[in-house]
Design an enzyme around this catalytic site. Structure first.
Site, PDB file in Angstrom:
ATOM      1  CD  GLU A 363      -3.236  -1.192   1.698  1.00 25.81           C
ATOM      2  OE1 GLU A 363      -3.706  -0.098   2.022  1.00 25.81           O
ATOM      3  OE2 GLU A 363      -3.804  -2.282   1.915  1.00 25.81           O
TER       4      GLU A 363
HETATM    5  C1  FAD Z   1       2.868  -9.612   0.534  1.00 23.50           C
HETATM    6  C2  FAD Z   1       2.445  -8.558  -0.434  1.00 23.50           C
HETATM    7  C3  FAD Z   1       1.089  -8.282  -0.578  1.00 23.50           C
HETATM    8  C4  FAD Z   1       0.671  -7.318  -1.500  1.00 23.50           C
HETATM    9  N1  FAD Z   1      -0.667  -7.123  -1.703  1.00 23.50           N
HETATM   10  C5  FAD Z   1      -1.064  -6.334  -2.748  1.00 23.50           C
HETATM   11  C6  FAD Z   1      -2.448  -6.268  -3.114  1.00 23.50           C
HETATM   12  O1  FAD Z   1      -3.324  -6.867  -2.483  1.00 23.50           O
HETATM   13  N2  FAD Z   1      -2.786  -5.529  -4.200  1.00 23.50           N
HETATM   14  C7  FAD Z   1      -1.857  -4.846  -4.929  1.00 23.50           C
HETATM   15  O2  FAD Z   1      -2.239  -4.205  -5.899  1.00 23.50           O
HETATM   16  N3  FAD Z   1      -0.545  -4.897  -4.608  1.00 23.50           N
HETATM   17  C8  FAD Z   1      -0.135  -5.624  -3.542  1.00 23.50           C
HETATM   18  N4  FAD Z   1       1.202  -5.696  -3.214  1.00 23.50           N
HETATM   19  C9  FAD Z   1       2.168  -4.979  -4.025  1.00 23.50           C
HETATM   20  C10 FAD Z   1       2.828  -3.816  -3.305  1.00 23.50           C
HETATM   21  O3  FAD Z   1       1.896  -2.775  -3.129  1.00 23.50           O
HETATM   22  C11 FAD Z   1       4.062  -3.412  -4.111  1.00 23.50           C
HETATM   23  O4  FAD Z   1       5.021  -4.432  -3.946  1.00 23.50           O
HETATM   24  C12 FAD Z   1       4.613  -2.076  -3.670  1.00 23.50           C
HETATM   25  O5  FAD Z   1       3.744  -1.036  -4.029  1.00 23.50           O
HETATM   26  C13 FAD Z   1       5.993  -1.791  -4.289  1.00 23.50           C
HETATM   27  O6  FAD Z   1       5.992  -2.012  -5.664  1.00 23.50           O
HETATM   28  P1  FAD Z   1       7.149  -2.923  -6.302  1.00 23.50           P
HETATM   29  O7  FAD Z   1       7.201  -4.208  -5.561  1.00 23.50           O
HETATM   30  O8  FAD Z   1       6.950  -2.981  -7.766  1.00 23.50           O
HETATM   31  O9  FAD Z   1       8.491  -2.149  -5.980  1.00 23.50           O
HETATM   32  P2  FAD Z   1       9.132  -0.979  -6.865  1.00 23.50           P
HETATM   33  O10 FAD Z   1       8.101   0.011  -7.228  1.00 23.50           O
HETATM   34  O11 FAD Z   1       9.916  -1.608  -7.960  1.00 23.50           O
HETATM   35  O12 FAD Z   1      10.123  -0.317  -5.818  1.00 23.50           O
HETATM   36  C14 FAD Z   1      11.426  -0.855  -5.542  1.00 23.50           C
HETATM   37  C15 FAD Z   1      12.116   0.144  -4.592  1.00 23.50           C
HETATM   38  O13 FAD Z   1      12.259   1.410  -5.260  1.00 23.50           O
HETATM   39  C16 FAD Z   1      11.666   2.425  -4.469  1.00 23.50           C
HETATM   40  N5  FAD Z   1      11.100   3.455  -5.338  1.00 23.50           N
HETATM   41  C17 FAD Z   1      10.273   3.275  -6.419  1.00 23.50           C
HETATM   42  N6  FAD Z   1       9.944   4.469  -6.948  1.00 23.50           N
HETATM   43  C18 FAD Z   1      10.543   5.418  -6.180  1.00 23.50           C
HETATM   44  C19 FAD Z   1      10.576   6.841  -6.206  1.00 23.50           C
HETATM   45  N7  FAD Z   1       9.884   7.555  -7.114  1.00 23.50           N
HETATM   46  N8  FAD Z   1      11.304   7.493  -5.285  1.00 23.50           N
HETATM   47  C20 FAD Z   1      11.992   6.798  -4.330  1.00 23.50           C
HETATM   48  N9  FAD Z   1      11.995   5.444  -4.250  1.00 23.50           N
HETATM   49  C21 FAD Z   1      11.280   4.775  -5.158  1.00 23.50           C
HETATM   50  C22 FAD Z   1      10.614   1.722  -3.649  1.00 23.50           C
HETATM   51  O14 FAD Z   1      10.270   2.479  -2.499  1.00 23.50           O
HETATM   52  C23 FAD Z   1      11.294   0.416  -3.317  1.00 23.50           C
HETATM   53  O15 FAD Z   1      12.187   0.607  -2.238  1.00 23.50           O
HETATM   54  C24 FAD Z   1       1.644  -6.605  -2.257  1.00 23.50           C
HETATM   55  C25 FAD Z   1       2.997  -6.872  -2.075  1.00 23.50           C
HETATM   56  C26 FAD Z   1       3.396  -7.847  -1.195  1.00 23.50           C
HETATM   57  C27 FAD Z   1       4.884  -8.137  -1.072  1.00 23.50           C
END
Ligand code: FAD
Length: 380
Positions: A363
């Site tokens: 989230e």
């Molecule tokens: C157990 C689990 C349950 C989940 N449940 C749901 C769900 O029910 N529905 C749903 O839709 N999603 C869900 N998610 C997804 C979750 O919301 C995402 O994993 C999260 O938003 C991060 O996206 P990402 O994994 O693609 O990481 P990325 O976006 O690739 O980020 C990787 C890193 O880069 C950083 N980063 C990215 N952009 C920036 C920026 N502009 N400035 C600074 N830092 C940045 C991030 O903070 C992070 O540290 C879930 C994830 C997990 C692990």
């Protein structure tokens, strides 16, 4: 200013506390080891009204405020964060989103079942190439007149395998960027919808996280939520409230770990006395408790803002950012207070430490919360 809780709030908190201790605690270690979804417990939580707490009673909900909801989330999360995330997604993403933005027909057809726990919901925004950058949606929904044709992949979806209804965000018009995104209600039984592999996770292992595939899924026009192009705003508004629930989850994880550390420090002896009599341990408890209280105030303030009709984008983001950091710090210290026993499953704190980490990721990661907060600060 009044910091006291009402009689009703106390009753809800105590009911959640009792449920967590009597129904969630038994088997919580085994469910974590086996990655087992708490099917029976979720059914009971539905019967007790924990799955649609804030929904209007006319749709089968509890008609409670957000303060009640965060009180319950804290108590459930002290014992079992896998169960509390199921509660959080169903309440603050799925039910709230549908009740606030859905049509009357959608509410009658779906919300009434979701609010009572007869059905479970999932919220599907994240994709392999669209996590923090949620505007980069690759899932498409092409307008075919009386229906949309949905194609794409969602990943990391909580309740992914257990849900009956899915709120799915998809791009309907790439040219329009985030204004060409829509949200749809998708039923599990529809042709072309496939639940992919379950993730083998570090924490919240009892919750059910899946990749979902949509292959030419026909979504009736009436299942679009809101006006054409409303989907991105729908997702952002919904997540803004969802963060308050996750902040409460983080608070509960921290508070649960603290309780265990405090109790353990009073019975474990070293150098001829209970370890709480060593100032190094007593000061840890003091720091943990202070941080938890500060987190609780932020969580309550965000919930109160929502209940008052104030904007809660910033207060919710601050609550999640801070409470999730406190959850990490406190659970690590709780393991330390337990010494070697902290490192094994029987004492619960190692699980809480693993569960805490996700609150800094889903989230909106902590970095994304800082973007929300700083933009709010710098806005004219
Ligand atoms: C157990 C689990 C349950 C989940 N449940 C749901 C769900 O029910 N529905 C749903 O839709 N999603 C869900 N998610 C997804 C979750 O919301 C995402 O994993 C999260 O938003 C991060 O996206 P990402 O994994 O693609 O990481 P990325 O976006 O690739 O980020 C990787 C890193 O880069 C950083 N980063 C990215 N952009 C920036 C920026 N502009 N400035 C600074 N830092 C940045 C991030 O903070 C992070 O540290 C879930 C994830 C997990 C692990």
């Amino acid at each position: 200013m009044d910091f006291s809780l009402s009689e009703e709030h106390l009753m809800i908190r105590d009911a959640a506390r009792d449920f967590a201790n009597n129904e969630l605690k038994p088997g919580v270690i085994e469910r974590d080891i086996k990655q087992e979804f708490p099917t029976e417990q979720v059914k009971k939580m539905g019967e007790l009204g924990f799955l649609g707490m804030m929904v209007d009673p006319k749709y089968g909900g509890g008609g409670m405020d957000t303060v009640s909801y965060v009180l319950a989330m804290e108590e459930l999360s002290k014992i079992d964060a896998s169960s509390s995330v199921i509660v959080s997604v169903n309440n603050s993403l799925v039910c709230w989103g549908l009740e606030t933005y859905g049509s009357e027909e959608q509410k009658q057809k779906y919300l009434t079942k979701l609010a009572t726990g007869e059905s479970i919901g999932a919220f599907c925004l994240s994709e392999p190439e669209a996590g923090s950058d949620a505007t980069s949606q690759r899932t498409t929904a092409i307008d075919k007149g009386d229906h949309y044709l949905l194609n794409g992949t969602k990943n990391w979806i909580t309740n992914g395998g257990s849900a009956d209804y899915y709120l799915v965000i998809a791009q309907t018009d790439k040219e329009k960027g985030h204004k060409g995104i829509n949200a749809f209600i998708v039923e599990k039984s529809w042709d072309g919808f496939e639940v992919g592999p379950k993730e083998d996770k570090l924490g919240i292992r009892g919750s059910d996280t899946h990749t979902l595939n949509f292959n030419d899924v026909k979504v009736p026009k009436e299942n679009r939520i809101g006006e054409d192009g409303f989907g991105f705003k729908f997702a952002m508004k919904t997540l803004s409230g969802g963060r308050i629930g996750i902040a409460a989850q983080a608070l509960g994880i921290a508070a649960g770990a603290y309780d265990l550390a405090r109790d353990y420090s009073k019975i474990r002896k070293a150098f001829g006395t209970e370890i709480c009599n060593h100032q190094a341990i007593a000061f840890k408890l003091a720091d943990m408790h202070t941080e938890i209280e500060a987190a609780r105030h932020l969580v309550m303030k965000a919930a109160w803002d929502k209940d008052q009709g104030n904007n809660y984008d910033m207060s919710g983001a601050m609550a999640k950012l801070y409470a999730s950091k406190v959850a990490m710090d406190v659970t690590v210290e709780a393991v330390q207070v337990h010494g070697g026993n902290g490192y094994v499953k029987e004492y619960h704190v190692e699980r809480l430490m693993r569960d805490a980490k996700i609150t800094q990721i889903y989230e909106g990661t902590s970095e994304i919360q800082k973007i929300v907060i700083s933009r709010g600060l710098l806005r004219d």
